[in-house]
Design a protein around this motif. Structure first.
Motif, PDB file in Angstrom:
ATOM      1  N   LEU A   3       0.852  -1.191   0.000  1.00 13.30           N
ATOM      2  CA  LEU A   3       0.000   0.000   0.000  1.00 13.30           C
ATOM      3  C   LEU A   3       0.882   1.232   0.000  1.00 13.30           C
ATOM      4  O   LEU A   3       1.853   1.281   0.760  1.00 13.30           O
ATOM      5  CB  LEU A   3      -0.810   0.047   1.302  1.00 13.30           C
ATOM      6  N   LEU A   5       2.296   4.730   1.111  1.00  9.51           N
ATOM      7  CA  LEU A   5       2.268   5.381   2.428  1.00  9.51           C
ATOM      8  C   LEU A   5       1.680   6.785   2.307  1.00  9.51           C
ATOM      9  O   LEU A   5       1.948   7.480   1.328  1.00  9.51           O
ATOM     10  CB  LEU A   5       3.684   5.456   2.990  1.00  9.51           C
ATOM     11  N   PRO A   6       0.908   7.218   3.312  1.00  7.37           N
ATOM     12  CA  PRO A   6       0.382   8.580   3.267  1.00  7.37           C
ATOM     13  C   PRO A   6       1.494   9.577   3.623  1.00  7.37           C
ATOM     14  O   PRO A   6       2.438   9.221   4.319  1.00  7.37           O
ATOM     15  CB  PRO A   6      -0.690   8.574   4.363  1.00  7.37           C
ATOM     16  N   THR A   9       0.362  10.592   8.362  1.00  7.70           N
ATOM     17  CA  THR A   9      -0.368   9.417   8.869  1.00  7.70           C
ATOM     18  C   THR A   9      -1.571   9.868   9.692  1.00  7.70           C
ATOM     19  O   THR A   9      -1.408  10.620  10.654  1.00  7.70           O
ATOM     20  CB  THR A   9       0.563   8.552   9.738  1.00  7.70           C
ATOM     21  N   ASP A  22     -11.311   0.415   8.704  1.00  7.36           N
ATOM     22  CA  ASP A  22     -10.174   0.873   7.875  1.00  7.36           C
ATOM     23  C   ASP A  22      -8.907   0.095   8.257  1.00  7.36           C
ATOM     24  O   ASP A  22      -8.129  -0.329   7.396  1.00  7.36           O
ATOM     25  CB  ASP A  22      -9.899   2.372   8.087  1.00  7.36           C
ATOM     26  N   ILE A  26      -6.563  -2.220   5.864  1.00  7.80           N
ATOM     27  CA  ILE A  26      -5.128  -1.933   5.670  1.00  7.80           C
ATOM     28  C   ILE A  26      -4.292  -3.180   5.998  1.00  7.80           C
ATOM     29  O   ILE A  26      -3.398  -3.570   5.238  1.00  7.80           O
ATOM     30  CB  ILE A  26      -4.697  -0.736   6.559  1.00  7.80           C
ATOM     31  N   GLY A  31      -0.590  -3.678   4.921  1.00  8.41           N
ATOM     32  CA  GLY A  31      -0.122  -2.415   5.503  1.00  8.41           C
ATOM     33  C   GLY A  31       0.161  -2.544   6.985  1.00  8.41           C
ATOM     34  O   GLY A  31       0.043  -3.636   7.561  1.00  8.41           O
ATOM     35  N   CYS A  32       0.521  -1.434   7.634  1.00  8.66           N
ATOM     36  CA  CYS A  32       0.789  -1.479   9.077  1.00  8.66           C
ATOM     37  C   CYS A  32       0.054  -0.362   9.801  1.00  8.66           C
ATOM     38  O   CYS A  32      -0.067   0.756   9.313  1.00  8.66           O
ATOM     39  CB  CYS A  32       2.282  -1.478   9.371  1.00  8.66           C
ATOM     40  N   VAL A  33      -0.442  -0.716  10.994  1.00  7.43           N
ATOM     41  CA  VAL A  33      -1.322   0.155  11.774  1.00  7.43           C
ATOM     42  C   VAL A  33      -0.824   0.197  13.213  1.00  7.43           C
ATOM     43  O   VAL A  33      -0.578  -0.855  13.805  1.00  7.43           O
ATOM     44  CB  VAL A  33      -2.766  -0.401  11.765  1.00  7.43           C
ATOM     45  N   CYS A  45       1.047  -5.736  11.964  1.00 11.20           N
ATOM     46  CA  CYS A  45       0.944  -6.156  10.559  1.00 11.20           C
ATOM     47  C   CYS A  45       0.627  -7.650  10.545  1.00 11.20           C
ATOM     48  O   CYS A  45       0.797  -8.335  11.564  1.00 11.20           O
ATOM     49  CB  CYS A  45       2.246  -5.889   9.807  1.00 11.20           C
ATOM     50  N   HIS A 172       0.669   3.426   7.979  1.00 15.91           N
ATOM     51  CA  HIS A 172      -0.581   3.766   7.283  1.00 15.91           C
ATOM     52  C   HIS A 172      -1.628   4.432   8.164  1.00 15.91           C
ATOM     53  O   HIS A 172      -2.400   5.260   7.678  1.00 15.91           O
ATOM     54  CB  HIS A 172      -1.164   2.491   6.643  1.00 15.91           C
ATOM     55  N   LEU A 173      -1.701   4.063   9.438  1.00 14.44           N
ATOM     56  CA  LEU A 173      -2.788   4.572  10.298  1.00 14.44           C
ATOM     57  C   LEU A 173      -2.366   4.449  11.753  1.00 14.44           C
ATOM     58  O   LEU A 173      -1.641   3.515  12.113  1.00 14.44           O
ATOM     59  CB  LEU A 173      -4.055   3.728  10.049  1.00 14.44           C
TER      60      LEU A 173
END
Ligand code: AMP
Ligand code: MG
Length: 339
Positions: A3, A5-6, A9, A22, A26, A31-33, A45, A172-173
């Motif tokens: 994904l 990356l923003p 974040t 969400d 992710i 992705g990783c949160v 993850c 990611h979040l």
């Protein structure tokens, strides 16, 4: 990373159902949160997904030899991953869900990326109390690897804003669940020798509680600084930018002070009291927030003596590692002065 990356974040409330949905999406896409847990914020993850795990190591700039703890939502799921000895089972039954990690031989069918285990035959597993993290494990249907959600070697995060400061744009979040109630990482016990459990890292479950089940625990010394048996033991860890001096009852005028207990004589603005009432659980919950706050205000932090009993062992462990950098810098400085 699969994904993109923003740039910034996002931080969303861990009690918002849309934010949780969400997070699940992710994680399912590799992705990783960052997730609040009872110990510190973790960077979760999918433990089976090689690229996802690689993304966590990259975000943290964590050395590849330092394996991750894998989180589950039940004892049954843990037993698909590791062979727990009878002492391991007794510990799991007594302290899970909670701040205890067990290291045990991987089962033949454990589906976990070899990056997450640093290619070891053993695996560190925990069933946390955190409702957010166990919800995510259930919803994704996979064990989630989750180291602390901070750049490797720095002060651990116990607030969503600590995560943002350290990893903004690298993950990611961030799910915000408020301050972490325990405040120090999980206790890690190795069961690789089933008759002789080893305390690899003191943490949220005090030694005395564990020893009611295991008998006296050994405390294994790290094998080496480059590939320790439990790299949380590596000497430089949890380090603030500021220099630290431990066991100080009277700080110097230019030092900020991390106190413990009543300190009526200290009045300056760079004072953070871990616990006015000398409660070790409160001190553990405040430890990393205090270090983050003082580190943003000063270059010199003096720390009050903390008793070694109960959670004091974990607090002192983190403080000694946090101060190890300052000690090595002083040794270099005095070496160069005498040269
Ligand atoms: P962190 O995720 O940064 O809180 O640290 C996780 C800790 O678990 C590190 O100290 C790792 O070394 C330790 N760990 C994870 N897997 C293993 C394993 N298989 N054997 C020994 N220690 C482990
Ligand atoms: Mg960590």
């Amino acid at each position: 990373m699969i994904l993109p990356l923003p740039v910034e974040t996002p931080i969303q409330s861990a009690s918002d159902p849309q934010a949780l949905a969400d997070a699940v999406a992710i994680l399912a896409q590799g992705g990783c949160v960052a997730v609040p847990t009872e110990t510190v914020y973790g960077l979760a993850c999918d433990a089976r997904h090689r690229e996802a795990v690689a993304g966590v190591y990259a975000a943290k700039r964590r050395p590849g030899f330092n394996p991750l703890i894998v989180h589950v939502d039940s004892l049954e799921r843990a037993r698909t991953l590791v062979d727990l000895s009878s002492k391991g089972l007794a510990l799991a039954r007594a302290f899970w869900p909670g701040p205890l990690t067990l290291v045990a031989p991987k089962t033949a069918f454990a589906a976990v990326s070899d990056l997450a285990t640093a290619r070891l035959d053993s695996l560190a597993v925990r069933w946390p109390k955190s409702r957010t993290l166990t919800h995510l494990v259930k919803a994704v249907g996979r064990p989630l690897a989750a180291p602390s959600a901070n750049a490797s070697g720095t002060v651990s995060p116990t607030r969503a804003e600590h995560v943002k400061k350290s990893l903004n744009g690298c993950i990611h979040l961030i799910l915000d669940g408020g301050p972490c109630p325990v405040g120090v990482e999980s206790t890690i016990i190795s069961l690789l020798d089933p008759d002789r459990p080893d305390l690899l890292r003191p943490g949220g479950v005090p030694r005395s509680s564990l020893e009611t089940i295991t008998g006296p625990l050994c405390h294994q010394a790290p094998l080496s600084e480059t590939a320790p048996s439990s790299p949380g033991q590596s000497n430089r860890h949890y380090a603030p930018r500021a220099r630290m001096r431990l066991n100080v009852t009277r700080p110097e005028p230019d030092e900020a002070y991390l106190g413990f207990g009543p300190h009526p004589e200290i009045e300056h603005s760079r004072f953070f009291n871990l616990s006015q009432s000398q409660c070790l659980a409160e001190a553990a919950a405040n430890l990393f927030a205090g270090l983050h706050w003082l580190d943003s205000k000063t270059d010199q932090i003096a720390v009050a003596p903390i008793p070694e009993a109960g959670l004091g062992e974990a607090i002192n462990d983190r403080l000694h590692r946090a101060a190890a950098h300052s000690e090595s810098m002083s040794a270099i400085a005095s070496g160069s002065r005498s040269a």
